[in-house]
Design a protein around this motif. Structure first.
Motif, short mmCIF file in Angstrom:
data_model
loop_
_atom_site.label_atom_id
_atom_site.label_comp_id
_atom_site.label_asym_id
_atom_site.label_seq_id
_atom_site.Cartn_x
_atom_site.Cartn_y
_atom_site.Cartn_z
N SER A 31 0.83 -1.20 0.00
CA SER A 31 0.00 0.00 0.00
C SER A 31 0.86 1.25 0.00
O SER A 31 1.84 1.36 0.74
N GLN A 32 0.49 2.21 -0.82
CA GLN A 32 1.23 3.47 -0.88
C GLN A 32 0.66 4.51 0.07
O GLN A 32 1.04 5.68 0.03
N ILE A 33 -0.30 4.13 0.90
CA ILE A 33 -0.91 5.08 1.84
C ILE A 33 0.09 5.41 2.94
O ILE A 33 0.66 4.53 3.56
N GLY A 34 0.28 6.70 3.20
CA GLY A 34 1.18 7.13 4.26
C GLY A 34 2.63 7.07 3.85
O GLY A 34 2.98 6.63 2.75
N LYS A 35 3.50 7.50 4.75
CA LYS A 35 4.93 7.54 4.46
C LYS A 35 5.60 6.21 4.74
O LYS A 35 5.14 5.41 5.55
N TRP A 36 6.71 6.02 4.06
CA TRP A 36 7.55 4.85 4.25
C TRP A 36 8.83 5.27 4.94
O TRP A 36 9.26 6.43 4.83
N ILE A 37 9.47 4.34 5.62
CA ILE A 37 10.78 4.61 6.20
C ILE A 37 11.72 3.49 5.81
O ILE A 37 11.35 2.32 5.85
N GLY A 38 12.91 3.85 5.38
CA GLY A 38 13.90 2.87 4.98
C GLY A 38 14.97 2.71 6.04
O GLY A 38 15.39 3.69 6.66
N CYS A 39 15.37 1.49 6.25
CA CYS A 39 16.45 1.22 7.21
C CYS A 39 17.74 1.84 6.67
O CYS A 39 18.06 1.71 5.49
#
Length: 202
Positions: free
Chosen positions: A164-172
């Motif tokens: 899902s592309q809803i909201g922000k993502w965070i990458g390690c």
């Protein structure tokens, strides 16, 4: 005894399948391959370092004992009565046992599953180049095929498995994994502003 009973796979009806395969450890550091075919009631053992034995009555006897130990009523008629040796190449290095068995298994599976159901049988011979260089080349091709035919996991959250592309993502900041910020309980305002190692990398 309960642990042993669970390891017999007694809740699985083996007769629903063409046969069964498995790897077993010999001497604590060397893996061999076991193949069973129900229709022909045959079993074979493959040791990558040695030619197949012409006859192995002990393998037949032990596997028949395993079937009796399972006490699965649906499989009461299953039997293994014959040992069938398979002529195969000999492994020429000490590092490719698993991959060697995978190649053998693929060739056996092709014979069992590509043939008409009534004609399927374990082959009497498998062949492939087994030098160290040939196996390295085959391993590379094998890995490329897996990668080329796998889903792109880079588009999926490593926590929930959804894309899902809803909201922000965070990458390690230590590995390639990406997560939904909300799956990690991270405020979206935080997600792009600080160094963040994922739970796997902490």
């Amino acid at each position: 005894m309960n642990i042993l009973h669970r390891h017999t796979l007694n809740k699985i009806t083996l007769s629903n399948f063409v046969g069964m395969v498995g790897a077993y450890n010999k001497g604590g550091n060397h893996w061999n391959l076991l193949v069973v075919h129900w229709k022909t009631q045959t079993i074979t053992l493959i040791d990558p370092f040695y030619p197949s034995q012409p006859n192995n009555c002990e393998a037949v006897s032990k596997f028949q004992s395993y079937l009796l130990l399972r006490k699965n009523k649906s499989d009461a008629d299953l039997q293994v009565t014959t040992y069938q040796p398979i002529k195969h190449p000999i492994q020429q290095d000490a590092h490719n046992c698993g991959f060697f068995k995978a190649i053998v298994l693929f060739q056996i599976a092709e014979c069992l599953f590509n043939a008409p159901k009534l004609d399927s049988t374990i082959p009497f011979q498998v062949y492939f180049p087994s030098t160290k260089r040939a196996l390295q080349k085959s391993r590379k091709q094998f890995a490329e095929n897996i990668l080329n035919n796998s889903d792109n996991l880079g588009n999926l959250c490593s926590q929930c498995g959804k894309g899902s592309q809803i909201g922000k993502w965070i990458g390690c900041d230590r590995c390639w994994r990406w997560y939904h910020a909300r799956c990690m309980g991270i405020p979206e305002s935080f997600a792009t502003s600080v160094f963040w190692p994922c739970p796997i990398c902490i």
